[in-house]
Write a protein that holds these residues in place. Structure first.
Motif, short mmCIF file in Angstrom:
data_model
loop_
_atom_site.label_atom_id
_atom_site.label_comp_id
_atom_site.label_asym_id
_atom_site.label_seq_id
_atom_site.Cartn_x
_atom_site.Cartn_y
_atom_site.Cartn_z
N GLU A 1 9.20 20.15 -6.24
CA GLU A 1 8.99 21.50 -5.75
C GLU A 1 7.68 21.98 -5.62
OE1 GLU A 1 11.25 25.73 -5.81
OE2 GLU A 1 11.21 24.57 -7.73
N TRP A 2 6.93 21.51 -6.96
CA TRP A 2 5.54 22.13 -7.20
C TRP A 2 4.44 21.11 -6.33
CZ3 TRP A 2 3.77 26.49 -7.84
CH2 TRP A 2 4.15 27.40 -8.63
N LEU A 3 4.65 19.77 -6.42
CA LEU A 3 3.97 18.87 -5.62
C LEU A 3 4.05 19.42 -3.95
CD1 LEU A 3 4.84 15.40 -7.18
CD2 LEU A 3 2.61 16.60 -7.61
N ILE B 1 0.96 -1.27 -0.01
CA ILE B 1 -0.03 0.07 0.13
C ILE B 1 0.94 1.13 -0.02
CG2 ILE B 1 -1.71 1.30 1.24
CD1 ILE B 1 -2.74 -1.30 0.33
N LEU B 2 0.62 2.04 -0.92
CA LEU B 2 1.45 3.42 -1.02
C LEU B 2 0.35 4.71 -0.60
CD1 LEU B 2 4.08 4.83 -1.57
CD2 LEU B 2 3.38 4.84 -3.92
N THR B 3 0.83 5.46 0.17
CA THR B 3 0.05 6.49 0.65
C THR B 3 0.76 7.85 0.24
OG1 THR B 3 0.52 6.55 2.78
CG2 THR B 3 -1.14 5.27 2.44
N GLU B 4 -0.16 8.76 0.43
CA GLU B 4 0.41 10.33 0.29
C GLU B 4 0.38 10.57 -1.16
OE1 GLU B 4 0.53 12.25 3.04
OE2 GLU B 4 0.34 10.71 4.23
N GLY B 5 -0.50 11.70 -1.55
CA GLY B 5 -0.76 11.84 -2.86
C GLY B 5 0.51 12.28 -3.76
N PRO B 6 1.40 13.09 -3.29
CA PRO B 6 2.64 13.30 -4.23
C PRO B 6 3.49 12.12 -4.41
CG PRO B 6 2.54 15.14 -2.27
CD PRO B 6 1.56 14.00 -2.14
N SER C 1 1.69 21.35 1.06
CA SER C 1 1.94 22.09 2.06
C SER C 1 1.61 23.17 2.42
CB SER C 1 3.54 22.11 2.43
OG SER C 1 4.03 22.85 1.49
N GLU C 2 1.17 24.09 1.35
CA GLU C 2 0.67 25.36 1.41
C GLU C 2 -1.02 25.34 0.98
OE1 GLU C 2 2.36 27.65 2.78
OE2 GLU C 2 4.25 26.29 3.06
N LEU C 3 -1.08 25.26 -0.49
CA LEU C 3 -2.36 25.40 -0.88
C LEU C 3 -3.51 24.25 -0.43
CD1 LEU C 3 -1.85 25.98 -4.47
CD2 LEU C 3 -3.09 27.73 -2.96
#
Length: 201
Positions: free
Chosen positions: A96-98, A62-67, A103-105
């Motif tokens: 960087e964009w991911l 199982i892999l998690t975390e969208g980026p 972390s921000e938006l």
């Protein structure tokens, strides 16, 4: 592969990536309030964090975390160019964009989805989102996509987060570049198919 998702949530990003890559997959909806899958199973046995997305691989991992999930998907089909080659400087630009989106938006929008948020907190959060969208709009400039002329998984993730503006009265038209970007992504066949499959269109 099997993707666990909640319609319209950040799990729409890997859903789009899977369709862009042309990979075979199944998906199952998760009720984030009850932590139950549509089949009635306890989702926490899949992902103890209780959040989406989770990608179950054919070997059972199982892999998690969208980026992380979207980069894994991209790397299964390098010819799709959903992510620059691992180790290249452009790959770090993608990360960087991911990371910025996550972390921000994404994090700020998450505060708005909290029913306990006060009006003052909501106003401050929306103002913060506006400042961040100013930055993204300026960075995008005249480019078609975040990294230039090629659609990547970072674009899919940003598109999903931008789609949440409609829930909070944030007019995306205030940022002409981002509005055009969002419309451009929405017109992609993979995006239309993913949104239709999730009952969003």
């Amino acid at each position: 592969m099997k993707l666990y998702l909640t319609p319209g949530a950040c799990s729409l990003s890997p859903h789009i990536a899977l369709r862009e890559a042309g990979l075979k997959f199944d998906f199952e909806q998760v009720d984030l309030a009850t932590k139950l899958t549509k089949s009635g199973a306890d989702y926490r046995k899949v992902n103890p964090k209780g959040a989406v997305p989770a990608l179950q691989l054919d070997n059972g991992q199982i892999l998690t975390e969208g980026p992380a999930v979207v980069q894994y998907i991209a790397d299964q089909k390098p010819d799709s160019k959903l992510a620059p080659a691992a180790g290249s400087f452009d790959r770090y630009r993608l990360q960087e964009w991911l990371n910025y989106t996550a972390s921000e938006l994404h994090k700020r929008f998450g505060q708005l989805f909290n029913p306990a948020i006060t009006e003052d907190q909501k106003k401050a959060t929306i103002a913060g989102i506006g400042t961040e969208l100013d930055y993204v709009n300026k960075s995008l400039g005249s480019k078609q996509y975040l990294l230039g002329d090629t659609f990547t998984v970072a674009d899919g993730y940003l598109f999903v987060v931008l789609s949440w503006t409609k829930y909070f009265g944030i007019d995306l038209g205030r940022w002409s570049g981002l509005k055009a970007f969002s419309d451009r992504i929405a017109a992609r066949p993979s995006v239309k198919a993913a949104m239709q499959a999730e009952g969003l269109s």
